[in-house]
Scaffold this active site. Structure first.
Site: not given
Length: 684
Positions: A275-277
């Protein structure tokens, strides 16, 4: 000291300028990775960015640059009083050298004070110096693994932990991480790649007019750096003021829920991991809206953020080139576009996605202030840093193996004869058995063979060599000095040390090797199915070399000679590209292939004497032309070698086994490379 080259004076590179500016507006954008060929202004534009960052307030005398408004409660120089004196200073730009030690990066015990005053004192490292500033790593892909691990921890936590030599310290370490790299020299570990919020691919312009402007500006800067900087001062001041305004407006920018769902849909559509993107894209979209003077995020902000945040996260294989399908991006944005405007009072929503990126309305300049022809509005026409004295040429094309390399060992003869050529496809790579060099080496840190050096597990201590200790093993040094303190007249705290007391640690870990592939591409290997299996096996070995931090080289022999298709390099990606385009056909000059390999290893041994080679010969053992194979094999005596036997069919001549005896090599049948791993798994 000469001024830095002005940020505004760099010709073109709009995406790179924008990515850096977005991070200057919002550090939560996560940093920038700049990928590109040599001579494209990567280093200079990053150094120029520091001058555009707003100054920061720090507690006076704090070595860790605490914010007086919110000091770190765990600061080693604290605790700081609420009314502590403070000063304002420029944002720091800290450069991390590729060859730095762990102590230099994270900090360590101050040995001088410990040994002379008898006190424990912490000496901050580069992570402390970069707190609330910029940490710049040139050639970040060449960093040793131990430094990469430290950077990963600090970037993820915003805190640096130091546990060594009886010192236990933690301090804040929040910084803008900017890295530059040339992909020809090797790729980044996926873990570090994901820590960069945004990525930009840069190439030198092929437009002659822009290239001429680069040279003009560079000449003018070299002739009179102060005068050149003064001429660009108004543009630099305007840029700094705009960044400051955008920073001030950032908290008021709204991210509507419809735009947030659009961001998550785009990230899911590109199948990025984790989910960093999503987080980075959202922060970058908000920063872009503030940079454009908007108070609500629009479709264009989402699109710009996705173009910068997703290319390096969609790679599914180490050999995949980073990039983004912009047609797919537009389709995903169209599919998730809200029915109505996010804010009826916002003119940007009413104008829709066709609105120009610049904040000055239709026909306005781009966000970074540059013109399409490389000039700046109102700015002087004088040379840009884009060439920076690094050379303007790009890398040789990977379209055909051997372009730009030494032609052949057989003089001017072509490396193939008139036989028709065929280019076989390459299958999906698979896991291969671990091939190691015997003994213990002292090469660069890696993950293949046993090695001793500055990194790894401490297994003892020793007297330093003639150049002095590379590091101090503190317990052993103290033990060596302790019995002599009375005779040396010690009085009070501290120890009296002599040079012969010093000890350095002996560490054993893993080293990287030079894996040189010698591939038979002659007609005897030319059956399409067979050559596909060979290419797939070599690609799998290349992937293994990438994971183990090796250098690789590729020698190909066919026709009347042998060619160095890829000189030894850390860019396994380049090796994969040459392998895919490798044609087959012609006779089999096995001796020339071995002789060329011996010459490559001889030259590389002079360049990097500590890196031990591993020779991988991929052949069926036939030799239908060329010189004496036995003599050529003798030149490779002492080199750890593996022969991958590509002979197939019910009747086999065993020629690859004969070659292995001459080389003192291990033989691996081509079809067994994948089977060996699966059998070991079942046995375990």
């Amino acid at each position: 000291m000469n001024p830095a080259y002005p940020f505004s004076a760099v010709v073109g590179l709009d995406d790179l300028k924008l990515a850096l500016v977005l991070n200057a507006v919002s550090p939560r954008a996560g940093g920038v990775l700049v990928r590109g060929e040599k001579g494209t202004a990567k280093s200079t534009i990053v150094r120029a960015l520091a001058a555009q960052l707003p100054p920061v307030a720090v507690v006076a005398g704090c070595r860790f640059h605490c914010d007086p408004a919110a000091p770190d409660p765990g600061c080693p120089d604290g605790p700081h009083e609420p009314d502590a004196a403070w000063v304002r200073r420029p944002a720091s730009l800290v450069e991390l050298p590729v060859g730095a030690s762990e102590d230099r990066l994270a900090g360590s015990l101050d040995l001088e004070r410990a040994l002379t005053e008898g006190v424990k004192a912490f000496e901050p490292g580069l992570l402390a110096a970069a707190h609330r500033g910029v940490l710049y790593v040139d050639e970040v892909n060449l960093l040793h693994d131990h430094l990469v691990d430290l950077l990963l921890d600090a970037a993820a936590l915003g805190v640096c932990y130091v546990e060594r030599e009886t010192v236990s310290v933690r301090h804040a370490a929040r910084f803008l991480l900017v890295g530059t790299m040339n992909p020809e020299e090797g790729e980044l570990r996926p873990q570090l790649l994901d820590r960069f919020g945004l990525t930009v691919e840069v190439r030198a312009t092929r437009e002659p007019g822009e290239r001429a402007e680069v040279v003009r500006r560079r000449f003018a800067f070299d002739a009179d750096p102060e005068g050149f900087a003064a001429r660009w001062a108004p543009e630099e001041a305007a840029l700094a003021e705009r960044i400051a305004r955008a920073r001030a407006a950032l908290p008021a920018v709204r991210l509507p829920d419809a735009r947030l769902r659009q961001i998550t849909a785009v990230c899911a559509g590109f199948e990025v991991d984790g989910l960093r993107a999503d987080l980075v894209t959202a922060h970058a979209a908000v920063a872009h809206a503030a940079w454009q003077g908007r108070d609500v995020v629009t479709r264009e902000d989402v699109r710009v953020a996705a173009r910068l945040a997703l290319p390096h996260r969609r790679r599914r294989d180490p050999f995949d080139a980073p990039g983004l399908d912009e047609r797919l991006l537009d389709d995903l944005l169209d599919q998730t576009e809200p029915d109505g405007p996010d804010d009826p009072d916002d003119p940007d929503d009413r104008e829709g996605p066709g609105r120009p990126e610049g904040p000055d309305g239709p026909g306005g300049p781009p966000a970074d202030g540059s013109q399409s022809d490389g000039s700046q509005p109102g700015g002087p026409a004088a040379p840009s840093h884009e060439i920076s004295g690094e050379g303007g040429g790009g890398p040789a094309s990977d379209a055909s193996p051997g372009d730009g390399e030494p032609a052949s060992r057989s003089g001017d003869a072509a490396p193939h004869d008139s036989a028709p050529e065929d280019v076989a496809a390459v299958g999906a790579p698979f896991r291969v058995p671990v091939l190691r060099v015997s003994g213990v080496g002292e090469g660069a840190a890696g993950r293949r063979s046993s090695g001793r050096g500055r990194h790894g597990r401490a297994i003892g201590a020793r007297l330093p060599g003639g150049a002095g200790p590379r590091a101090i093993d503190l317990p052993s040094t103290l033990l060596a000095a302790a019995p002599h303190q009375v005779l040396r007249g010690r009085r009070g705290p501290g120890l009296i040390l002599r040079r012969d007391d010093l000890r350095e640690p002996v560490r054993e870990g893993r080293e990287g090797n030079l894996v040189l592939f010698v591939v038979d591409a002659s007609g005897s290997m030319g059956a399409r199915r067979r050559m596909t299996a060979v290419k797939t096996a070599v690609l799998s070995l290349l992937l293994d070399a990438y994971q183990r931090r090796d250098k690789v080289g590729l020698v190909v022999f066919r026709g009347r000679g042998a060619t160095v298709a890829l000189p030894p390099t850390s860019s396994v990606e380049a090796g994969a590209a040459r392998l895919r385009a490798l044609p087959t056909g012609g006779r089999t000059p096995l001796a020339e292939g071995l002789a060329t390999a011996a010459e490559v290893l001889r030259v590389e041994r002079m360049r990097d004497p500590d890196r031990r080679p591993l020779l991988v010969v991929v052949t069926d053992g036939r030799a239908t032309s060329g010189g004496d194979v036995t003599r050529a094999a003798t030149a490779l005596a002492g080199v750890t070698s593996v022969v991958v036997d590509c002979e197939s069919g019910p009747v086999r001549l065993g020629l690859a086994g004969t070659l292995a005896l001459r080389l003192g090599a291990r033989v691996l049948p081509l079809e067994s490379l994948g089977d060996l791993v699966s059998k070991r798994r079942k046995a375990g």
